[in-house]
Enzyme design. Structure first.
Site, PDB file in Angstrom:
ATOM      1  N   TYR A 120       0.864  -1.193   0.000  1.00 61.47           N
ATOM      2  CA  TYR A 120       0.000   0.000   0.000  1.00 61.47           C
ATOM      3  C   TYR A 120       0.889   1.227   0.000  1.00 61.47           C
ATOM      4  O   TYR A 120       1.927   1.242  -0.632  1.00 61.47           O
ATOM      5  CB  TYR A 120      -0.988  -0.045   1.164  1.00 61.47           C
ATOM      6  N   ARG A 137      -9.607   9.838  -8.044  1.00 64.13           N
ATOM      7  CA  ARG A 137      -8.672  10.582  -7.194  1.00 64.13           C
ATOM      8  C   ARG A 137      -7.811   9.588  -6.435  1.00 64.13           C
ATOM      9  O   ARG A 137      -7.998   9.361  -5.256  1.00 64.13           O
ATOM     10  CB  ARG A 137      -9.428  11.489  -6.215  1.00 64.13           C
ATOM     11  N   LYS A 148      -6.001  -2.381  -0.360  1.00 63.13           N
ATOM     12  CA  LYS A 148      -6.812  -2.216   0.843  1.00 63.13           C
ATOM     13  C   LYS A 148      -7.326  -3.557   1.364  1.00 63.13           C
ATOM     14  O   LYS A 148      -7.319  -3.826   2.572  1.00 63.13           O
ATOM     15  CB  LYS A 148      -8.008  -1.304   0.539  1.00 63.13           C
ATOM     16  N   GLU A 162     -13.679   4.263  -1.915  1.00 62.17           N
ATOM     17  CA  GLU A 162     -12.259   4.586  -1.834  1.00 62.17           C
ATOM     18  C   GLU A 162     -11.825   5.442  -3.016  1.00 62.17           C
ATOM     19  O   GLU A 162     -12.066   5.096  -4.173  1.00 62.17           O
ATOM     20  CB  GLU A 162     -11.436   3.284  -1.810  1.00 62.17           C
ATOM     21  N   ASP A 163     -11.186   6.570  -2.728  1.00 59.18           N
ATOM     22  CA  ASP A 163     -10.546   7.424  -3.737  1.00 59.18           C
ATOM     23  C   ASP A 163     -11.510   7.906  -4.823  1.00 59.18           C
ATOM     24  O   ASP A 163     -11.188   7.868  -6.019  1.00 59.18           O
ATOM     25  CB  ASP A 163      -9.331   6.714  -4.347  1.00 59.18           C
ATOM     26  N   ASP A 223     -13.673   5.692   3.249  1.00 59.23           N
ATOM     27  CA  ASP A 223     -12.438   5.668   4.029  1.00 59.23           C
ATOM     28  C   ASP A 223     -11.700   6.999   3.964  1.00 59.23           C
ATOM     29  O   ASP A 223     -11.081   7.411   4.942  1.00 59.23           O
ATOM     30  CB  ASP A 223     -11.535   4.543   3.531  1.00 59.23           C
ATOM     31  N   ASP A 224     -11.750   7.682   2.826  1.00 62.35           N
ATOM     32  CA  ASP A 224     -11.043   8.964   2.701  1.00 62.35           C
ATOM     33  C   ASP A 224     -11.661  10.030   3.593  1.00 62.35           C
ATOM     34  O   ASP A 224     -10.954  10.915   4.097  1.00 62.35           O
ATOM     35  CB  ASP A 224     -11.062   9.438   1.244  1.00 62.35           C
ATOM     36  N   ASN A 232      -0.608  11.691   0.634  1.00 63.88           N
ATOM     37  CA  ASN A 232       0.116  10.559   0.054  1.00 63.88           C
ATOM     38  C   ASN A 232       0.263  10.756  -1.454  1.00 63.88           C
ATOM     39  O   ASN A 232      -0.563  11.434  -2.059  1.00 63.88           O
ATOM     40  CB  ASN A 232      -0.644   9.255   0.306  1.00 63.88           C
TER      41      ASN A 232
END
Length: 620
Positions: free
Chosen positions: A157, A210, A228, A299-300, A322-323, A466
């Site tokens: 990750y 993203r 993940k 996610e993202d 999660d973000d 990140n």
């Protein structure tokens, strides 16, 4: 704190047990009970030192029935043991002679793999080696992760996964996960049955818009759900056959990918408007129809979509982003630990002045979680809201720009000093906490950090973007510019820092993997219907309480990553308990709640080889 012995299954000895036998034939050392039986305490099982069982326990293990047969087993990563298949298995599963004759145990296999991995210096090549192992032997892959999580997490990750996503088409070897496109509209309810596993507990889904701080990577974003879910399995104990990575390929606006002859996704501009949301909705309904209790982690997704999707589904689906929520809960835990490190009460959260650089879904999500936590501690909504100073590329969010903001952003717009620069915000409002979620590498300049340190004895500085190149500042810069006085955590890992005074400081990683595996485990084992704000709060509390005084003393605000399974268990127990208290734990009984720690631990997957038997239909 939960006992480590509950989790270290991989090194456990066979428990000493007392068994009942007929009195005849026992040694004189045995004793007789009231029923005429004699009891004898057996010593722990001795593990053989040679032969094909060398290093392996021969205790009873329930066999796994599989439909795969013959040599096909050797190409199925869920069942393949490689050279660890015992001779009896090679016979009964009908592939004797198709493997080298030397039989090795999982420990030997692991050491052989680690020797190859550690000989490679390039991190992306190490990632490839790990994914190659993932594609041929999932048990061994997850055992490597569990036993060496500190070494492996950065390879599967952040930060390595960012580069792996950029090179996804080039690195593609074997299909993993499912892809849904606009061409699949009207078929998703049927095509989701193409997934071969009947009992999926966790789905991680992205639209690739993203990816970390790298932007729109389209279908190349599949590396994120895969990574993940590897952490869900290794850190959270969700079995590999119960997870599913998903990409909603709605196209890409990345010109480089649109013109790349080797790109594997849809080479059209991204869907937008109602067509986009209708496609997401069909997927969500299809997933829930086949697996009514599945947890879907978003996610993202880009900032303009992420909050809208969360708002739509969080009240009646088992889902979270999660973000937004995972980052918020992890950051909350880090700040609570930092307050303890400063000698302040965790209930002093509402006394902090918090500057957040970045007003996207992550930055606003963190602000929402922190605000909710302040209210849990007794502050009013207005009091909590006044603690925040959120800055975007145009400056401090102010009410004069309300027409530009989403509902969530507007909540944190201030009536004065709108559009004030980040540096001037720090000079004027003298924050105690500085959070970076901008994906602008080096944003926190020396003048900014020194200014903050001049008015705060121990500033809390978390550059959370990140991958590493996107971090707002490095650990070395933060410690040097504050003369070692800051409390630091970052989104990507940094090495310890030794200043000119000879003192060494130990930065910790504010990594969502401390939260999401435990949230997923707790919610699915409890049979929760939704993931509530209160569940995320208790998850953050459980994580913060796990940091030891010794860790706090050296500036660490997150626990040792090697303890991640124990941490995840603690988070899961907290989440499941809250689900029970809220009356939505459909799978938890009063009896299970009395011993919830052990019950939850019993539900955690541990990667070890189990006996395989061929599923056969007997017709009489």
């Amino acid at each position: 704190m939960i006992s480590t012995s509950l989790l270290r299954r991989g090194v456990r000895k066979v428990d000493t047990v007392t068994t009942k036998t007929w009195s005849r034939g026992l040694s004189s050392a045995a004793t007789t009970d009231d029923n005429g039986y004699k009891t004898e305490e057996y010593a722990p099982e001795e593990v053989p030192h040679d032969g094909e069982w060398a290093g392996c326990s021969q205790r009873f293990m329930a066999p796994l029935q599989i439909s795969t047969r013959g040599a096909d087993i050797l190409t199925d990563p869920l069942f393949n043991k490689g050279t660890a298949f015992k001779s009896g298995e090679r016979d009964r599963l009908r592939f004797r002679g198709m493997l080298p004759p030397r039989i090795m145990n999982i420990g030997q296999q692991k050491e052989r793999f680690l020797k190859t991995l550690r000989a490679e210096q390039n991190t992306i090549k190490k990632h490839i080696l790990l994914e190659d192992l993932h594609d041929r032997n999932e048990t061994l892959y997850h055992r490597v992760l569990v036993d060496h999580i500190e070494e492996m997490a950065p390879l599967i990750y952040t930060p390595t996964v960012g580069q792996a996503c950029k090179e996804f088409a080039k690195l593609f070897r074997r299909p993993r996960g499912m892809y849904f496109t606009e061409e699949d509209r009207g078929h998703m309810a049927a095509m989701i049955y193409n997934w071969p596993h009947k009992d999926v507990h966790v789905i991680v889904v992205t639209d690739g818009s993203r990816i970390l701080g790298l932007g729109d990577l389209g279908a190349n974003g599949m590396g994120i759900p895969i990574g993940k879910l590897s952490l869900y399995c290794a850190a959270g104990g969700i079995a590999p056959h119960r997870v599913m990575p998903v990409v909603l390929d709605v196209g890409t606006d990345n010109e480089e990918l649109l013109n790349d002859p080797f790109y594997l996704g849809i080479q059209k501009p991204r869907l937008s408007g109602s067509a986009y949301y209708q496609m997401v909705d069909e997927f969500m309904e299809a997933a829930r129809y086949r697996w009514p209790n599945v947890l879907v982690q978003f996610e993202d997704f880009s900032s303009d979509k992420a909050q809208k999707l969360l708002n739509k589904y969080q009240k009646d689906h088992l889902t979270f982003n999660d973000d937004i929520q995972g980052t918020g809960a992890t950051t909350l835990a880090g700040i609570l630990s930092a307050l303890r490190a400063k000698g302040e009460s965790v209930n002093a959260l509402g006394d902090q002045r918090i500057v957040i650089a970045g007003a996207g879904s992550a930055g606003i999500g963190v602000a929402q979680v922190l605000k909710q936590a302040m209210m849990e501690q007794g502050r009013t909504g207005e009091e909590a809201r006044n603690c925040f100073y959120v800055v975007d590329q145009m400056g401090l969010l102010g009410t004069e720009r309300l027409g530009e903001f989403s509902t969530e952003q507007a909540e944190f717009a201030r009536p004065t000093d709108g559009s004030m620069s980040l540096l001037d915000v720090v000079k004027t409002y003298k924050p105690t906490v500085l959070l970076g979620m901008t994906a602008v590498g080096g944003l926190f300049k020396e003048e900014l950090i020194r200014e903050m340190a001049s008015s705060c004895e121990r500033p809390i500085i978390f550059p959370l973007s990140n991958p590493t190149v996107k971090a707002e500042c490095t650990a070395e810069q933060a410690f040097e510019w504050t003369d070692g006085q800051c409390i630091f955590a970052s989104g990507s890992p940094f090495d310890p820092v030794t200043l000119s005074n000879g003192k060494t400081y130990y930065p910790t990683q504010c990594n969502n993997m401390y939260i999401f595996p435990g949230v997923g485990l707790g919610a699915t084992v409890a049979g929760a219907k939704t993931v509530t704000d209160r569940m995320l709060y208790v998850a953050a509390e459980a994580l913060a309480n796990y940091v030891s005084p010794d860790e706090l003393a050296v500036g660490k605000v997150f626990p040792q990553l090697s303890n991640i399974r124990e941490v995840s268990l603690g988070v899961a127990v907290a989440v499941a308990t809250e689900a029970y208290n809220e009356g939505q734990a459909s799978k938890l009984t009063e009896a299970k709640m009395k011993d919830l720690v052990n019950y939850m631990d019993s539900k955690m997957y541990y990667p070890e080889y189990v006996p395989l038997v061929e599923k056969r239909e007997v017709i009489i």
